[in-house]
Design a protein around this motif. Sequence first.
Motif, mmCIF file in Angstrom:
data_model
loop_
_atom_site.group_PDB
_atom_site.id
_atom_site.type_symbol
_atom_site.label_atom_id
_atom_site.label_comp_id
_atom_site.label_asym_id
_atom_site.label_seq_id
_atom_site.Cartn_x
_atom_site.Cartn_y
_atom_site.Cartn_z
ATOM 1 N N LEU A 160 11.314 -20.891 55.482
ATOM 2 C CA LEU A 160 11.487 -22.181 56.360
ATOM 3 C C LEU A 160 10.947 -23.447 54.856
ATOM 4 O O LEU A 160 11.023 -24.273 54.798
ATOM 5 C CB LEU A 160 10.510 -22.722 57.095
ATOM 6 C CG LEU A 160 10.976 -22.030 58.694
ATOM 7 C CD1 LEU A 160 9.758 -22.439 59.575
ATOM 8 C CD2 LEU A 160 12.134 -22.723 59.199
ATOM 9 N N LYS A 161 9.581 -22.601 54.491
ATOM 10 C CA LYS A 161 9.154 -23.141 52.928
ATOM 11 C C LYS A 161 10.248 -23.118 52.464
ATOM 12 O O LYS A 161 10.052 -24.556 51.756
ATOM 13 C CB LYS A 161 7.758 -22.728 52.072
ATOM 14 C CG LYS A 161 6.537 -22.212 53.539
ATOM 15 C CD LYS A 161 4.947 -21.597 52.808
ATOM 16 C CE LYS A 161 3.953 -22.130 54.128
ATOM 17 N NZ LYS A 161 3.488 -21.585 52.659
ATOM 18 N N ARG A 162 10.619 -22.164 51.973
ATOM 19 C CA ARG A 162 11.862 -22.526 50.930
ATOM 20 C C ARG A 162 13.140 -23.584 51.222
ATOM 21 O O ARG A 162 13.849 -23.633 49.937
ATOM 22 C CB ARG A 162 12.278 -20.430 50.425
ATOM 23 C CG ARG A 162 11.807 -20.202 49.748
ATOM 24 C CD ARG A 162 12.305 -19.111 49.459
ATOM 25 N NE ARG A 162 13.477 -18.429 50.249
ATOM 26 C CZ ARG A 162 12.974 -16.982 50.836
ATOM 27 N NH1 ARG A 162 11.931 -16.993 50.301
ATOM 28 N NH2 ARG A 162 13.063 -16.363 52.070
ATOM 29 N N LEU A 163 13.332 -23.920 52.714
ATOM 30 C CA LEU A 163 14.091 -24.395 52.461
ATOM 31 C C LEU A 163 13.342 -26.434 52.463
ATOM 32 O O LEU A 163 14.978 -26.828 52.460
ATOM 33 C CB LEU A 163 14.912 -24.307 53.856
ATOM 34 C CG LEU A 163 15.041 -23.489 54.828
ATOM 35 C CD1 LEU A 163 15.224 -23.053 56.461
ATOM 36 C CD2 LEU A 163 16.423 -22.650 53.720
ATOM 37 N N GLN A 214 2.407 -26.498 50.335
ATOM 38 C CA GLN A 214 1.607 -25.438 51.834
ATOM 39 C C GLN A 214 1.144 -26.847 52.027
ATOM 40 O O GLN A 214 0.309 -26.187 53.438
ATOM 41 C CB GLN A 214 0.988 -25.021 49.865
ATOM 42 C CG GLN A 214 -0.253 -24.040 50.989
ATOM 43 C CD GLN A 214 -0.207 -23.029 51.549
ATOM 44 O OE1 GLN A 214 1.674 -22.374 51.752
ATOM 45 N NE2 GLN A 214 -0.791 -22.239 52.398
ATOM 46 N N GLY A 215 0.394 -27.940 51.426
ATOM 47 C CA GLY A 215 -0.491 -28.955 51.716
ATOM 48 C C GLY A 215 0.055 -29.571 53.824
ATOM 49 O O GLY A 215 -0.280 -29.430 54.508
ATOM 50 N N LEU A 216 1.645 -29.669 53.810
ATOM 51 C CA LEU A 216 2.481 -29.865 54.825
ATOM 52 C C LEU A 216 1.961 -29.260 56.093
ATOM 53 O O LEU A 216 1.946 -29.373 56.896
ATOM 54 C CB LEU A 216 4.049 -30.671 54.813
ATOM 55 C CG LEU A 216 3.756 -31.749 53.901
ATOM 56 C CD1 LEU A 216 5.177 -31.794 53.626
ATOM 57 C CD2 LEU A 216 3.084 -32.997 54.667
ATOM 58 N N PHE A 217 2.620 -27.804 55.661
ATOM 59 C CA PHE A 217 2.497 -26.435 56.569
ATOM 60 C C PHE A 217 0.847 -26.122 56.881
ATOM 61 O O PHE A 217 0.863 -26.138 57.999
ATOM 62 C CB PHE A 217 2.774 -24.968 56.213
ATOM 63 C CG PHE A 217 4.173 -25.109 55.924
ATOM 64 C CD1 PHE A 217 4.861 -24.453 56.708
ATOM 65 C CD2 PHE A 217 5.204 -25.455 55.188
ATOM 66 C CE1 PHE A 217 6.525 -23.924 57.953
ATOM 67 C CE2 PHE A 217 6.547 -25.871 56.091
ATOM 68 C CZ PHE A 217 7.002 -24.758 56.195
ATOM 69 N N GLN A 218 0.084 -26.653 56.216
ATOM 70 C CA GLN A 218 -0.859 -26.228 56.179
ATOM 71 C C GLN A 218 -1.770 -27.247 57.370
ATOM 72 O O GLN A 218 -2.123 -26.880 58.393
ATOM 73 C CB GLN A 218 -1.669 -25.974 54.998
ATOM 74 C CG GLN A 218 -3.414 -25.805 55.144
ATOM 75 C CD GLN A 218 -4.011 -25.749 54.250
ATOM 76 O OE1 GLN A 218 -4.076 -25.669 52.640
ATOM 77 N NE2 GLN A 218 -5.473 -25.352 54.666
ATOM 78 N N LYS A 219 -1.229 -28.518 57.104
ATOM 79 C CA LYS A 219 -1.639 -30.166 57.638
ATOM 80 C C LYS A 219 -0.816 -29.501 59.475
ATOM 81 O O LYS A 219 -2.029 -29.937 60.185
ATOM 82 C CB LYS A 219 -1.420 -30.774 57.119
ATOM 83 C CG LYS A 219 -1.531 -31.994 58.018
ATOM 84 C CD LYS A 219 -3.370 -32.456 58.132
ATOM 85 C CE LYS A 219 -3.356 -33.509 58.470
ATOM 86 N NZ LYS A 219 -4.842 -33.678 58.571
ATOM 87 N N PHE A 220 0.059 -28.714 59.060
ATOM 88 C CA PHE A 220 0.663 -29.109 60.555
ATOM 89 C C PHE A 220 0.547 -27.852 61.636
ATOM 90 O O PHE A 220 -0.492 -28.085 62.948
ATOM 91 C CB PHE A 220 2.656 -28.508 60.603
ATOM 92 C CG PHE A 220 2.983 -28.150 62.040
ATOM 93 C CD1 PHE A 220 3.568 -28.878 62.052
ATOM 94 C CD2 PHE A 220 3.631 -26.846 62.019
ATOM 95 C CE1 PHE A 220 4.548 -28.512 64.163
ATOM 96 C CE2 PHE A 220 3.758 -26.422 63.175
ATOM 97 C CZ PHE A 220 3.994 -27.292 63.966
ATOM 98 N N ALA A 262 -0.575 -37.063 62.500
ATOM 99 C CA ALA A 262 -1.208 -36.607 61.426
ATOM 100 C C ALA A 262 -0.369 -35.864 59.974
ATOM 101 O O ALA A 262 -0.603 -36.144 59.089
ATOM 102 C CB ALA A 262 -1.742 -35.110 61.883
ATOM 103 N N LEU A 263 1.219 -35.397 60.604
ATOM 104 C CA LEU A 263 1.819 -35.063 59.290
ATOM 105 C C LEU A 263 1.879 -36.992 58.345
ATOM 106 O O LEU A 263 2.396 -36.311 57.289
ATOM 107 C CB LEU A 263 3.114 -34.553 59.509
ATOM 108 C CG LEU A 263 3.497 -33.185 60.135
ATOM 109 C CD1 LEU A 263 4.935 -33.180 60.998
ATOM 110 C CD2 LEU A 263 3.055 -32.362 59.106
ATOM 111 N N CYS A 264 2.354 -37.826 59.068
ATOM 112 C CA CYS A 264 2.672 -38.904 58.330
ATOM 113 C C CYS A 264 1.736 -39.485 57.395
ATOM 114 O O CYS A 264 1.791 -39.398 56.716
ATOM 115 C CB CYS A 264 2.987 -40.306 59.679
ATOM 116 S SG CYS A 264 3.154 -42.361 58.641
ATOM 117 N N MET A 265 0.230 -39.023 57.686
ATOM 118 C CA MET A 265 -0.751 -39.329 57.127
ATOM 119 C C MET A 265 -0.933 -38.537 56.341
ATOM 120 O O MET A 265 -1.658 -38.712 54.941
ATOM 121 C CB MET A 265 -1.801 -39.441 57.525
ATOM 122 C CG MET A 265 -2.085 -40.558 58.877
ATOM 123 S SD MET A 265 -4.262 -40.380 59.938
ATOM 124 C CE MET A 265 -4.586 -40.511 58.990
ATOM 125 N N ALA A 266 -0.726 -37.201 55.768
ATOM 126 C CA ALA A 266 -1.058 -36.024 55.235
ATOM 127 C C ALA A 266 0.618 -36.612 54.043
ATOM 128 O O ALA A 266 0.117 -36.263 52.807
ATOM 129 C CB ALA A 266 -0.265 -35.375 55.379
#
Length: 372
Positions: A185-188, A197-203, A333-337
């Motif tokens: 999923l990260k590669r997509l 990495q930051g977005l997935f960790q925030k999610f 949270a994703l919007c703020m990230a």
Amino acid sequence: MPTLHFRSFLLLLAAVSIAFISILMPFYAAIFWGGVLAVIFSPMQRRLLHLMGGRSPSLAAFLTLLCITLIVILPMLFIAASLANEVAGLYSRINSGQLNLGGYYEQVVAALPPSVHGWLDSFGLGDLLSIREKLSAGALQVSQLLAKQAVNVGQNTLQFVVGMGIMLYLLFFLLRDGADMVPRLKRLIPLEDSHRQGLFQKFATVVRATVKGNIVIAATQGLLGGLMFTFLGIQGSLFWGVTMAFLSLLPAVGASLIWGPVAIYFLVTGALWQGIVLILFGVLVIGLLDNLLRPILVGKDTKLPDYIVLISTLGGMSVFGLNGFVIGPLFAALCMACWDLFPDAIAQHQQGLQREIKPTESSDSPPAPPPR
């Protein structure tokens, strides 16, 4: 790949993706909660897999799924069934006149000192007959709505069973194969590695904080409030406890919207010890519980501002229904990230443009004169 072929491929990709999403939309809640539970319980699955020496991912996923069923799904089904029965009884008591909110309001006003009556008249709250009729009509409408929802749940039993089966089936594979799915999923996502990495960790952080933290806190506050209502002899304690649990998801208001008016009713009608006990319990136990458990379950670094949580929770529930209490804060949270990553993305983009311009400038510069 030629430009025409690439654009055609993007168009085909968008078309089949939209078609696939439209097919999944009837079961979006089951898919969403399957993903949420997979994010929350993936550490348990990894720990079980480690204890097994990494030899049986399927067995570790099955044991994790069994634990989820025993500690999450079955208790929720039991509470939902008991709540449906209590809502039906509440509706019958309101419809028959045994439970009359207008009468309670009249008792409260009659017990107040005369000086307060003028203050109520200035706000239009002194017309007892009008207020009593409005409260009784509102309570009847609310009870009818709750009874209708309970009937709809009973009529949609087949759809509920199918959705539950899809969620459990998907959850098993997400637990078993989640470690392999995340890198794919990260590669997509067409972003820098650090941004992905930051977005997935925030999610993952927000999902765990919202569900593990907020739901546990809300359930604990609702349980304690319901037990106190049972101790004080208040009818419908399960219903009021569940209502306090839902309201506890909203910061700045919370369960006090339920136990506060009840405590005031006790005080003004002469039940002093019941009112004092309920106020002390609400302030010292239910109120402070959030401050004690939230740093442990959520953590200070992952907490969104209270006003963001309040607005996003209400907005999410208005758009997505009950699932919105997780979807709303998650989107916020994703919007703020993303906005936090925006300055870094701009800086990296400018650096890339400068690297592209420098070779062009060096190639256009006149050649150096030959040495003498």
